[in-house]
Design a protein around this motif. Structure first.
Motif, mmCIF file in Angstrom:
data_model
loop_
_atom_site.group_PDB
_atom_site.id
_atom_site.type_symbol
_atom_site.label_atom_id
_atom_site.label_comp_id
_atom_site.label_asym_id
_atom_site.label_seq_id
_atom_site.Cartn_x
_atom_site.Cartn_y
_atom_site.Cartn_z
ATOM 1 N N LYS A 39 0.847 -1.190 0.000
ATOM 2 C CA LYS A 39 0.000 0.000 0.000
ATOM 3 C C LYS A 39 0.878 1.233 0.000
ATOM 4 N N TYR A 46 -5.219 -0.139 8.811
ATOM 5 C CA TYR A 46 -4.919 -1.108 7.755
ATOM 6 C C TYR A 46 -3.665 -1.904 8.101
ATOM 7 N N GLN A 48 -1.269 -5.079 6.336
ATOM 8 C CA GLN A 48 -0.992 -6.069 5.302
ATOM 9 C C GLN A 48 -0.416 -7.305 5.960
ATOM 10 N N ASN A 86 -4.711 -8.871 3.476
ATOM 11 C CA ASN A 86 -4.775 -7.783 4.459
ATOM 12 C C ASN A 86 -5.993 -7.962 5.365
ATOM 13 N N ASN A 200 -10.736 4.596 0.500
ATOM 14 C CA ASN A 200 -10.079 4.161 -0.719
ATOM 15 C C ASN A 200 -9.449 5.298 -1.499
ATOM 16 N N PHE A 203 -6.125 4.275 -1.244
ATOM 17 C CA PHE A 203 -5.798 2.879 -1.510
ATOM 18 C C PHE A 203 -5.158 2.736 -2.895
ATOM 19 N N ILE A 205 -1.968 1.038 -4.924
ATOM 20 C CA ILE A 205 -1.059 -0.086 -4.781
ATOM 21 C C ILE A 205 0.238 0.188 -5.541
#
Length: 215
Positions: A39, A46, A48, A86, A200, A203, A205
């Protein structure tokens, strides 16, 4: 049917486009990429958990921009598979939330048809296959067959949650066989309308891994 014929015609032309002359030749027309995903920005809560990864492969048409072949552009077609692990979960209101239990290993997976474009700088020549390369890239992904598998529970479709199209910038550099690839998304993977707390918007990647090029 027309789409299948178009893709078949494109692939045949890519495979037949390999040339190797003294003044104008082609390089690196098949690629394989294995990368670790992470991320890019912080999301509160959050976590992972595990090895999130992506696998890509495809074909590129290399077009030299000078007689020596040290500058080129490449346009291609490829396939990708991503697996994110995650503590994201689907909440009671059927939206994505960050689960309180940060140890959960929930899996979000999706497949992609990829359309990469690269600007290439390299020290190659028609006599040697070992050379330095720096490739700057832009890629559009069409994402499909997205799935969600909670740590406890059954796998479900994520079509309504994952954006169908995503955009990426990339940098590949290395010598001979070993090349490092960095990639970062320009658009969020999860749809804005399907999440709570607007998380998001962060969010995005990114990934780092190895890419292997073949003639």
């Amino acid at each position: 049917m027309r789409l299948k014929l178009l893709i078949t015609f494109f692939l045949v032309n890519l495979l037949n486009s390999q040339e190797n002359t003294n003044l104008n030749y082609k390089e690196d027309q098949i690629y394989l990429n294995f990368s670790f995903d992470f991320k890019l920005k912080t999301i509160e809560g959050y976590q992972q958990n595990g090895f999130s990864r992506t696998f890509n492969f495809g074909l590129l048409k290399d077009i030299s921009l000078n007689q020596k072949g040290t500058k080129a552009i490449a346009l291609g077609l490829g396939y990708g598979y991503s697996r994110l692990i995650n503590n994201l979960n689907i909440g009671e209101n059927f939206d994505f939330i960050v689960e309180d239990d940060s140890a959960l290993r929930n899996k979000l997976t999706y497949h992609s048809i990829q359309f990469p474009l690269e600007f290439r700088l390299r020290t190659s020549n028609h006599e040697s296959f070992a050379f330095w390369r720096v490739y700057l890239g832009y890629k559009i992904n069409y994402n499909f067959s997205s799935k969600y598998k909670p740590f406890f529970g059954r796998k479900t479709s994520l079509k309504k949650y994952v954006n169908e199209f995503s955009h990426f910038l990339s940098l590949s550099l290395g010598f001979n066989t070993w090349n490092i690839r960095f990639e970062t998304s320009l658009s969020p993977i999860i749809k804005l309308s399907s999440v709570s707390n607007n998380f998001n918007s962060n969010f995005f990647i990114s990934s780092v891994g190895l890419v292997f090029y073949l003639l």
